[in-house]
Design an enzyme around this catalytic site. Structure first.
Site, PDB file in Angstrom:
ATOM      1  N   SER A  10      53.641  45.025  19.830  1.00  0.00           N
ATOM      2  CA  SER A  10      52.634  44.759  20.862  1.00  0.00           C
ATOM      3  C   SER A  10      51.734  45.974  21.018  1.00  0.00           C
ATOM      4  O   SER A  10      52.190  47.045  21.458  1.00  0.00           O
ATOM      5  CB  SER A  10      53.313  44.436  22.188  1.00  0.00           C
ATOM      6  OG  SER A  10      52.332  44.369  23.197  1.00  0.00           O
ATOM      7  N   ASP A  37      48.054  41.485  23.904  1.00  0.00           N
ATOM      8  CA  ASP A  37      48.186  40.985  25.278  1.00  0.00           C
ATOM      9  C   ASP A  37      46.855  41.014  26.001  1.00  0.00           C
ATOM     10  O   ASP A  37      46.240  42.069  26.144  1.00  0.00           O
ATOM     11  CB  ASP A  37      49.175  41.868  26.050  1.00  0.00           C
ATOM     12  CG  ASP A  37      50.597  41.664  25.584  1.00  0.00           C
ATOM     13  OD1 ASP A  37      51.028  40.506  25.493  1.00  0.00           O
ATOM     14  OD2 ASP A  37      51.280  42.670  25.317  1.00  0.00           O
ATOM     15  N   MET A  39      45.128  40.269  29.630  1.00  0.00           N
ATOM     16  CA  MET A  39      45.450  40.079  31.054  1.00  0.00           C
ATOM     17  C   MET A  39      44.169  40.063  31.878  1.00  0.00           C
ATOM     18  O   MET A  39      43.250  40.840  31.594  1.00  0.00           O
ATOM     19  CB  MET A  39      46.331  41.229  31.538  1.00  0.00           C
ATOM     20  CG  MET A  39      47.602  41.411  30.724  1.00  0.00           C
ATOM     21  SD  MET A  39      48.566  42.795  31.353  1.00  0.00           S
ATOM     22  CE  MET A  39      49.848  42.902  30.115  1.00  0.00           C
ATOM     23  N   HIS A  68      48.230  36.666  23.063  1.00  0.00           N
ATOM     24  CA  HIS A  68      48.981  36.151  24.219  1.00  0.00           C
ATOM     25  C   HIS A  68      48.059  36.211  25.432  1.00  0.00           C
ATOM     26  O   HIS A  68      47.781  37.285  25.951  1.00  0.00           O
ATOM     27  CB  HIS A  68      50.235  37.032  24.397  1.00  0.00           C
ATOM     28  CG  HIS A  68      51.049  36.717  25.606  1.00  0.00           C
ATOM     29  ND1 HIS A  68      52.044  37.552  26.064  1.00  0.00           N
ATOM     30  CD2 HIS A  68      51.040  35.653  26.467  1.00  0.00           C
ATOM     31  CE1 HIS A  68      52.602  37.027  27.138  1.00  0.00           C
ATOM     32  NE2 HIS A  68      52.003  35.882  27.416  1.00  0.00           N
ATOM     33  N   MET A  70      47.321  35.940  29.062  1.00  0.00           N
ATOM     34  CA  MET A  70      47.869  35.905  30.423  1.00  0.00           C
ATOM     35  C   MET A  70      46.680  35.799  31.363  1.00  0.00           C
ATOM     36  O   MET A  70      46.344  36.735  32.108  1.00  0.00           O
ATOM     37  CB  MET A  70      48.691  37.185  30.674  1.00  0.00           C
ATOM     38  CG  MET A  70      50.013  37.178  29.927  1.00  0.00           C
ATOM     39  SD  MET A  70      50.767  38.805  29.797  1.00  0.00           S
ATOM     40  CE  MET A  70      49.975  39.369  28.304  1.00  0.00           C
ATOM     41  N   MET A 139      59.037  34.636  28.015  1.00  0.00           N
ATOM     42  CA  MET A 139      58.863  35.936  28.669  1.00  0.00           C
ATOM     43  C   MET A 139      60.221  36.426  29.173  1.00  0.00           C
ATOM     44  O   MET A 139      60.887  35.745  29.958  1.00  0.00           O
ATOM     45  CB  MET A 139      57.889  35.821  29.849  1.00  0.00           C
ATOM     46  CG  MET A 139      56.450  35.512  29.459  1.00  0.00           C
ATOM     47  SD  MET A 139      55.750  36.623  28.220  1.00  0.00           S
ATOM     48  CE  MET A 139      55.897  38.222  29.042  1.00  0.00           C
ATOM     49  N   ASP A 177      59.401  38.028  24.409  1.00  0.00           N
ATOM     50  CA  ASP A 177      58.377  39.009  24.775  1.00  0.00           C
ATOM     51  C   ASP A 177      58.753  39.752  26.048  1.00  0.00           C
ATOM     52  O   ASP A 177      58.731  39.173  27.139  1.00  0.00           O
ATOM     53  CB  ASP A 177      57.033  38.288  24.952  1.00  0.00           C
ATOM     54  CG  ASP A 177      55.885  39.263  25.124  1.00  0.00           C
ATOM     55  OD1 ASP A 177      56.093  40.475  24.967  1.00  0.00           O
ATOM     56  OD2 ASP A 177      54.767  38.780  25.404  1.00  0.00           O
TER      57      ASP A 177
HETATM   58  C1  DX5 Z   1      54.030  41.858  29.040  1.00  0.00           C
HETATM   59  C2  DX5 Z   1      53.443  41.622  27.664  1.00  0.00           C
HETATM   60  C3  DX5 Z   1      54.304  42.111  26.563  1.00  0.00           C
HETATM   61  C4  DX5 Z   1      54.445  43.605  26.500  1.00  0.00           C
HETATM   62  C5  DX5 Z   1      55.765  43.926  25.882  1.00  0.00           C
HETATM   63  O1  DX5 Z   1      53.213  41.256  29.991  1.00  0.00           O
HETATM   64  O2  DX5 Z   1      53.236  40.237  27.450  1.00  0.00           O
HETATM   65  O3  DX5 Z   1      53.834  41.642  25.301  1.00  0.00           O
HETATM   66  O4  DX5 Z   1      53.423  44.225  25.744  1.00  0.00           O
HETATM   67  O5  DX5 Z   1      55.970  45.273  25.995  1.00  0.00           O
HETATM   68  P1  DX5 Z   1      57.417  45.932  25.975  1.00  0.00           P
HETATM   69  O6  DX5 Z   1      58.021  45.624  24.637  1.00  0.00           O
HETATM   70  O7  DX5 Z   1      57.115  47.377  26.177  1.00  0.00           O
HETATM   71  O8  DX5 Z   1      58.204  45.321  27.106  1.00  0.00           O
HETATM   72 ZN    ZN Z   2      52.822  39.531  25.317  1.00  0.00          ZN
END
Ligand code: DX5
Ligand code: ZN
Length: 218
Positions: A10, A37, A39, A68, A70, A139, A177
């Site tokens: 990631s 990711d 967001m 991904h 979000m 998740m 994830d």
């Molecule tokens: C969280 C993200 C993840 C995150 C994972 O909202 O969707 O993809 O980057 O990071 P680690 O492996 O550090 O938990």
């Molecule tokens: Zn993610």
């Protein structure tokens, strides 16, 4: 389950001042996908990456981009992310009142389609979409931040999802994830996971390529 898991580092945990260097590390490594990711500060309490960063990663990566989302109203944005270089796009079940339509939209753009599900959301919400999706992003932390602690009830959820997928004959991959590391990877695979996303455990390692190799060998 494939003989070895697919690994998706990631880039949320990458050094954005040295993004090209970190993407080239992923290119050299045994990683299978690059997890990106997105967001929006509304669905999750944080902002992260946007279209220009996806374009920049696309320019330098040799691996598929696993985006991904979000974000609220993903249907307004999936085409832009496809145009920026996404190969796979996952939307959250919690924000999609017309999830089947969202999945068809992603597929019609030529992307693999995924659905992400938060820790508190029941797998029952996915029952009628499992035959239509390419992956489920389970998740294992509450979305919004990297480097959080893995939520242990994920193991039971993955086992239940594995049974549902196998019983239906769905080809959907199970992606995990959040908080994934060398410590829990083997147990996640044993529970039925196919794809491991890893941010902090890769990028905070002294040797990120080795960390990816170790996850791959789990
Ligand atoms: C969280 C993200 C993840 C995150 C994972 O909202 O969707 O993809 O980057 O990071 P680690 O492996 O550090 O938990
Ligand atoms: Zn993610």
């Amino acid at each position: 389950m494939p003989s070895s898991p697919l690994i998706a580092p990631s880039v949320l945990a990458a050094d954005f001042g040295n993004l090209q260097r970190d993407v080239e590390m992923i290119n050299r490594s045994q990683a299978d996908w690059v997890h990106v990711d997105i967001m929006d500060g509304t669905f999750v309490p944080n902002f992260s990456l946007g279209i220009p960063i996806v374009q920049a990663i696309r320019k330098h990566t040799t691996k598929p981009l696993d985006v991904h989302l979000m974000i609220m109203t993903p249907e307004h944005h999936v085409e832009a992310f496809r145009n920026a270089g996404a190969d796979r796009i996952a939307v959250h079940v919690e924000v999609c009142a017309n999830l089947h339509r969202n999945i068809q939209q992603i597929k019609s753009l030529g992307c693999a389609a995924g659905v992400a599900i938060n820790p508190h959301t029941s797998l029952i919400t996915l029952e009628n979409i499992l035959m239509d999706v390419d992956h489920i992003c389970v998740m294992s932390v509450n979305p919004g931040f990297g480097a959080q602690s893995f939520i242990p009830h994920t193991y039971a959820k993955v086992r239940q999802l594995r049974s549902m997928i196998d019983a239906m004959g769905s080809a959907a991959l199970i992606e995990i994830d959040g908080g994934v590391s060398q410590k829990n990877a083997a147990a996640l695979l044993e529970a039925g996971a196919d794809v491991l996303v890893a941010g902090n455990s890769v990028f905070s390692s002294a040797d990120p390529e080795k960390a990816i190799r170790e996850l791959k060998a789990s």
